[in-house]
Scaffold this motif. Structure first.
Motif, mmCIF file in Angstrom:
data_model
loop_
_atom_site.group_PDB
_atom_site.id
_atom_site.type_symbol
_atom_site.label_atom_id
_atom_site.label_comp_id
_atom_site.label_asym_id
_atom_site.label_seq_id
_atom_site.Cartn_x
_atom_site.Cartn_y
_atom_site.Cartn_z
ATOM 1 N N ARG A 415 12.943 33.248 -55.513
ATOM 2 C CA ARG A 415 13.384 31.847 -55.454
ATOM 3 C C ARG A 415 14.666 31.711 -54.642
ATOM 4 N NH1 ARG A 415 13.555 28.853 -61.101
ATOM 5 N NH2 ARG A 415 14.236 27.256 -59.639
ATOM 6 N N ALA A 416 15.587 32.650 -54.802
ATOM 7 C CA ALA A 416 16.835 32.582 -54.042
ATOM 8 C C ALA A 416 16.573 32.754 -52.551
ATOM 9 C CB ALA A 416 17.801 33.660 -54.526
ATOM 10 N N LEU A 417 15.651 33.649 -52.204
ATOM 11 C CA LEU A 417 15.331 33.851 -50.791
ATOM 12 C C LEU A 417 14.670 32.613 -50.189
ATOM 13 C CD1 LEU A 417 14.036 37.528 -50.933
ATOM 14 C CD2 LEU A 417 16.184 36.727 -49.949
ATOM 15 N N LEU A 418 13.779 31.983 -50.929
ATOM 16 C CA LEU A 418 13.146 30.760 -50.432
ATOM 17 C C LEU A 418 14.162 29.630 -50.300
ATOM 18 C CD1 LEU A 418 9.804 30.835 -52.468
ATOM 19 C CD2 LEU A 418 10.154 31.448 -50.065
ATOM 20 N N ALA A 419 15.089 29.531 -51.256
ATOM 21 C CA ALA A 419 16.123 28.497 -51.180
ATOM 22 C C ALA A 419 17.061 28.746 -50.021
ATOM 23 C CB ALA A 419 16.908 28.438 -52.487
ATOM 24 N N GLY A 420 17.265 30.008 -49.649
ATOM 25 C CA GLY A 420 18.153 30.341 -48.545
ATOM 26 C C GLY A 420 17.475 30.347 -47.192
ATOM 27 N N GLY A 421 16.198 29.981 -47.134
ATOM 28 C CA GLY A 421 15.499 29.940 -45.858
ATOM 29 C C GLY A 421 15.073 31.294 -45.339
ATOM 30 N N ALA A 422 14.968 32.289 -46.223
ATOM 31 C CA ALA A 422 14.560 33.638 -45.818
ATOM 32 C C ALA A 422 13.192 33.938 -46.408
ATOM 33 C CB ALA A 422 15.590 34.669 -46.257
ATOM 34 N N GLY A 423 12.197 33.096 -46.077
ATOM 35 C CA GLY A 423 10.855 33.270 -46.609
ATOM 36 C C GLY A 423 10.216 34.586 -46.203
ATOM 37 N N TRP A 424 10.509 35.049 -44.989
ATOM 38 C CA TRP A 424 9.939 36.323 -44.537
ATOM 39 C C TRP A 424 10.397 37.481 -45.417
ATOM 40 C CZ3 TRP A 424 13.155 40.318 -43.057
ATOM 41 C CH2 TRP A 424 14.497 39.984 -42.848
ATOM 42 N N LEU A 425 11.646 37.427 -45.882
ATOM 43 C CA LEU A 425 12.168 38.475 -46.752
ATOM 44 C C LEU A 425 11.544 38.373 -48.142
ATOM 45 C CD1 LEU A 425 14.034 40.865 -46.907
ATOM 46 C CD2 LEU A 425 15.948 39.322 -47.348
ATOM 47 N N ALA A 426 11.244 37.153 -48.597
ATOM 48 C CA ALA A 426 10.568 36.982 -49.878
ATOM 49 C C ALA A 426 9.177 37.601 -49.849
ATOM 50 C CB ALA A 426 10.486 35.492 -50.229
ATOM 51 N N VAL A 427 8.474 37.477 -48.717
ATOM 52 C CA VAL A 427 7.142 38.093 -48.579
ATOM 53 C C VAL A 427 7.250 39.617 -48.665
ATOM 54 C CG1 VAL A 427 5.197 38.433 -47.006
ATOM 55 C CG2 VAL A 427 6.214 36.167 -47.275
ATOM 56 N N ILE A 428 8.250 40.196 -48.023
ATOM 57 C CA ILE A 428 8.425 41.654 -48.058
ATOM 58 C C ILE A 428 8.747 42.115 -49.480
ATOM 59 C CG2 ILE A 428 9.871 43.557 -47.225
ATOM 60 C CD1 ILE A 428 10.129 42.093 -44.594
ATOM 61 N N VAL A 429 9.567 41.353 -50.206
ATOM 62 C CA VAL A 429 9.861 41.688 -51.591
ATOM 63 C C VAL A 429 8.579 41.685 -52.419
ATOM 64 C CG1 VAL A 429 10.984 40.854 -53.697
ATOM 65 C CG2 VAL A 429 12.262 40.923 -51.557
ATOM 66 N N ALA A 430 7.732 40.679 -52.239
ATOM 67 C CA ALA A 430 6.479 40.598 -53.000
ATOM 68 C C ALA A 430 5.546 41.760 -52.670
ATOM 69 C CB ALA A 430 5.790 39.262 -52.717
ATOM 70 N N LEU A 431 5.438 42.106 -51.402
ATOM 71 C CA LEU A 431 4.573 43.227 -51.020
ATOM 72 C C LEU A 431 5.074 44.544 -51.602
ATOM 73 C CD1 LEU A 431 3.842 42.347 -47.268
ATOM 74 C CD2 LEU A 431 2.281 42.151 -49.215
ATOM 75 N N ASN A 432 6.364 44.750 -51.586
ATOM 76 C CA ASN A 432 6.920 45.985 -52.137
ATOM 77 C C ASN A 432 6.762 46.035 -53.654
ATOM 78 O OD1 ASN A 432 8.574 47.995 -50.302
ATOM 79 N ND2 ASN A 432 8.762 45.966 -49.384
ATOM 80 N N ALA A 433 6.828 44.880 -54.314
ATOM 81 C CA ALA A 433 6.592 44.865 -55.760
ATOM 82 C C ALA A 433 5.181 45.317 -56.083
ATOM 83 C CB ALA A 433 6.853 43.459 -56.305
ATOM 84 N N VAL A 434 4.220 44.947 -55.248
ATOM 85 C CA VAL A 434 2.835 45.387 -55.447
ATOM 86 C C VAL A 434 2.717 46.894 -55.240
ATOM 87 C CG1 VAL A 434 0.478 45.181 -54.584
ATOM 88 C CG2 VAL A 434 1.903 43.141 -54.825
#
Length: 509
Positions: A415-434
């Protein structure tokens, strides 16, 4: 003028180290030494928590502000370091009783490291910050090398681990000091407030490249403390070679120290330079979480797996900092969300990681290392409560129910990454969590797997082969302080999982 009330937690932490030395000298009893360390750490935690309820107090002040400030956040961070030391002392009871480590030196060094963490909590200039970090880290070099032999009587790899840790740490400290020197040359300040003011006004054009390089070098040096890639090489060997309680302290207190230091310099001194600090931290976060998760997939030793998992978790902690550059161009709320997410994830991580190491310590003999993953096969069947605590910690680190604390931590980061305009980094976080699910679930399933049906090894003098039988190591009953540490961390994990707003509200202050 020196404000002694502001320095009270640091005084108590330092007095704990002196008390341990005196008790060791006069009584020479491991139980008395351990008790004095426990009482000192508890007193430090209580004093810091009480200080959090009062107004902010500063000392070593000058025209450019104060070098040390005890506000509510600094007091609670100091209390966290004291509680970590208290928990690690509980985990160390079996090691001290078995004579695996010398009690006087062990408790003294742990108290010295705690003192560095308490001082770090209120540091508001670069010099005090670096000195406090080194006070936190220096005793750990010796603590890592205290375990001289394994349970089988062979020489332990702790000396090699300590040397690796020392060499890499010295290089990282040199890089940090060089960055601080360049910043002082470019701005003429080391306190955070005047340093931030100078960076905001803009240094002279010839000195601008100097200050930018200084910012990058300071962040690179501090990244070592959280075992961020490419400053991570020390962590797996050091964790695996150290006594298990020391590895638990390394994976939690050292990482908290690095996060506190990075948070302090980025939001205090380097806030006007977020366009430089943000991309650096984003690159470190991507490398750290990806490398940590991929290498953890191939590990066959428990502590090395937890070490590489710790590297990956450092990437998740650094990820909200990577949104700083984007947030700087947007709103202050986005920046505050990034800071709150990093603090919340750190708290959740500390609870889960300490719980994992506490359970591993309880499942192993007092003088043993972490062992191979195969050694934990059916461990939850032999020790149901300890096995359940380890599974809770592992699924929490993975972000799966019932480890709700880890799930809320990852949601806060995304949520913090999306609020900060870093959606690409949020995707990488989600992939690494998987990716991380693979090794966390594998270990959790191994704990409840049936006992290994392969035949046990036979003595060389056996006259004839014995009939194959299941390998079922005897259950070892941990010392009561170790069992108490396991239960407390598991209870905290459940509490913050069902009431995450306790942590999130504090992180957002």
């Amino acid at each position: 003028m020196i404000d002694h009330v502001a320095l009270l937690p640091a005084y108590l932490a330092g007095a704990t180290a002196v008390l341990v030395l005196l008790v060791e000298l006069l009584l020479a009893r491991p139980g008395a030494v351990l008790l004095s360390g426990v009482l000192g750490a508890a007193a430090t935690a209580v004093a810091a928590a009480l200080a959090a309820r009062g107004p902010a107090r500063g000392t070593f002040c000058g025209a450019g502000g104060c070098s040390y400030v005890l506000d509510d956040r600094a007091a609670l961070v100091a209390a966290l370091f004291a509680l970590l030391a208290l928990g690690v002392l509980g985990l160390s009871a079996g090691h001290l009783r078995a004579g695996a480590v010398p009690p006087g030196e062990y408790c003294f060094l742990l108290a010295c490291s705690m003192t560095g963490g308490v001082a770090l909590a209120g540091a508001r200039d670069l010099i005090l910050l670096i000195v406090a970090l080194e006070t936190l880290t220096l005793p750990l070099y010796i603590l890592v090398g205290l375990r001289r032999r394994t349970a089988a009587g062979a020489m332990a790899p702790s000396a090699d681990a300590a040397v690796t840790f020392f060499v890499v740490s010295v290089v990282a400290t040199s890089v940090t000091l060089l960055g601080a020197a360049l910043l002082y040359a470019g701005t003429g300040a080391v306190r955070f407030a005047p340093l931030a003011a100078t960076l905001a006004d803009g240094p002279p054009a010839p000195l601008l490249p100097l200050t930018r390089v200084g910012v990058v070098l300071v962040l690179a040096g501090l990244a070592f403390k959280v075992a961020a890639v490419p400053f991570h090489a020390w962590a797996p060997a050091t964790y695996d070679g150290a006594p298990l309680p020391v590895a638990a302290y390394l994976s939690t207190a050292s990482k908290v120290g690095g996060v506190v230091a990075i948070l302090a310099v980025v939001t205090g001194a380097f806030r006007p330079a977020l366009d430089v600090a943000g991309p650096v931290l984003a690159a470190l976060a991507v490398l750290t979480m990806t490398v940590g998760n991929l290498v953890a997939l191939r590990q066959r030793r428990m502590v090395r797996l937890l070490a590489w998992s710790s590297v990956a978790q450092a990437g998740y902690i650094l990820a909200p900092f990577g949104a700083f550059a984007a947030a700087a161009g947007r709103t202050g709320d986005a920046l505050a969300a990034a800071v709150a997410a990093a603090i919340a994830y750190t708290v959740f991580y500390v609870v889960m990681e300490l719980g994992a190491f506490a359970a591993v310590t309880a499942l192993r003999p007092p003088d043993a290392d972490g062992g191979d993953l195969a050694d934990y096969r059916a461990a939850a069947r032999r020790s149901p409560w300890v096995g359940a605590a380890l599974v809770l910690a592992l699924v929490g680190l993975a972000g799966l129910p019932p480890g709700l604390a880890g799930l809320f931590a990852k949601v806060a980061v995304v949520r913090a990454l999306l609020a900060g305009g870093a959606g690409w980094l949020a995707v990488i976080v989600a992939l690494n969590a998987v990716i991380g699910l693979a090794y966390y679930v594998r270990v959790a399933a191994l704990l409840y797997a049936p006992a290994d049906p392969r035949p046990a090894a036979l003595p060389a003098t056996a006259p004839s082969p014995a009939e194959p039988h299941a390998v079922e190591p005897p259950s070892t009953r941990p010392a009561w302080p170790v069992a108490a540490a396991v239960g407390t961390t598991a209870l905290l994990a459940v509490l913050v999982g069902f009431a995450p707003q306790i942590v999130l509200a504090f992180a957002g202050r």
